[in-house]
Enzyme design. Structure first.
Site, short mmCIF file in Angstrom:
data_model
loop_
_atom_site.label_atom_id
_atom_site.label_comp_id
_atom_site.label_asym_id
_atom_site.label_seq_id
_atom_site.Cartn_x
_atom_site.Cartn_y
_atom_site.Cartn_z
N CYS A 119 -10.22 -4.39 -0.71
CA CYS A 119 -11.49 -3.67 -0.70
C CYS A 119 -12.84 -4.05 -1.96
O CYS A 119 -11.95 -4.65 -2.36
CB CYS A 119 -11.17 -2.49 -0.49
N CYS A 121 -3.62 0.92 -2.71
CA CYS A 121 -4.13 -0.07 -1.69
C CYS A 121 -2.84 -1.50 -2.44
O CYS A 121 -2.54 -1.50 -3.75
CB CYS A 121 -5.58 -0.86 -1.97
N GLU A 171 0.32 5.23 0.63
CA GLU A 171 -0.49 6.29 1.05
C GLU A 171 0.05 7.36 0.36
O GLU A 171 1.20 8.22 0.55
CB GLU A 171 -0.67 6.45 3.08
N ASN A 194 0.93 -0.94 0.00
CA ASN A 194 -0.07 -0.50 -0.69
C ASN A 194 0.85 1.26 -0.46
O ASN A 194 2.25 1.60 0.51
CB ASN A 194 -1.00 0.30 1.05
N GLU A 225 -3.13 -4.82 -3.26
CA GLU A 225 -2.90 -5.88 -3.98
C GLU A 225 -3.08 -4.69 -5.66
O GLU A 225 -3.04 -5.73 -7.06
CB GLU A 225 -4.45 -5.34 -3.70
#
Length: 163
Positions: free
Chosen positions: A112, A73, A64, A62, A75
């Site tokens: 998510c 994210c 940010e 991830n 993934e």
């Protein structure tokens, strides 16, 4: 009125040692990816590792940003890297793990909705479900076959692909 029921199944293991050698190794790769997380705001690190048919491993963590919507994210970092660099080498499986110093994770963290939709898109592209392995440091490990187990009503509109 018609009533419909959706059932999902997944495998649960106590720890990665109970997996086959290839899946155990992929979990270790996801843990390595976790170390490259840029998460100074949430302190919640996520790592993902894709195993491709060739045996190649593609990593994601991830990332940010102070402007929260600008982050991504783990993934999707891994999946988009695959799509941009190795789209002819099918994805077999993805291992995803998370960690924070702020509290103990006692169960795996699931992708998510946005990540599940991207997983679904690539499953459709390669006409093959992914084995999704979710684990954390102090809890069980879950193995799921395909994104539909998480998001049974995925968005697909076949007419969008027509010219």
């Amino acid at each position: 009125m018609n009533k419909h029921e959706i059932k999902i199944s997944f495998e649960e293991y106590d720890n990665p040692a109970q997996l086959n050698e290839a899946d155990r190794a992929l979990c270790l790769e996801a843990t390595e990816a976790l170390k490259k997380s840029h998460s100074p705001y949430s302190n919640f690190r996520v790592g993902a590792a894709l195993k491709l048919q060739s045996g190649r491993i593609v990593y994601g963590s991830n990332q940010e940003n102070v402007a929260y919507p600008s982050g991504l994210c783990a993934e999707r970092v891994a999946l988009f890297h695959w799509g941009a660099n190795y789209p002819e080498d099918p994805i077999e499986s993805i291992a995803i793990t998370a960690y924070t110093d702020d509290f103990t994770l006692t169960r795996p963290v699931t992708p998510c909705g946005s990540c599940l939709q991207v997983i679904a898109e690539y499953e459709k592209k390669q006409d093959q479900k992914l084995k999704i392995i979710l684990f954390c440091q102090d809890g069980p490990l879950w193995v799921v076959q395909g994104s539909e187990s998480f998001l049974p009503f995925l968005f697909f509109e076949e007419r969008l692909a027509q010219s």
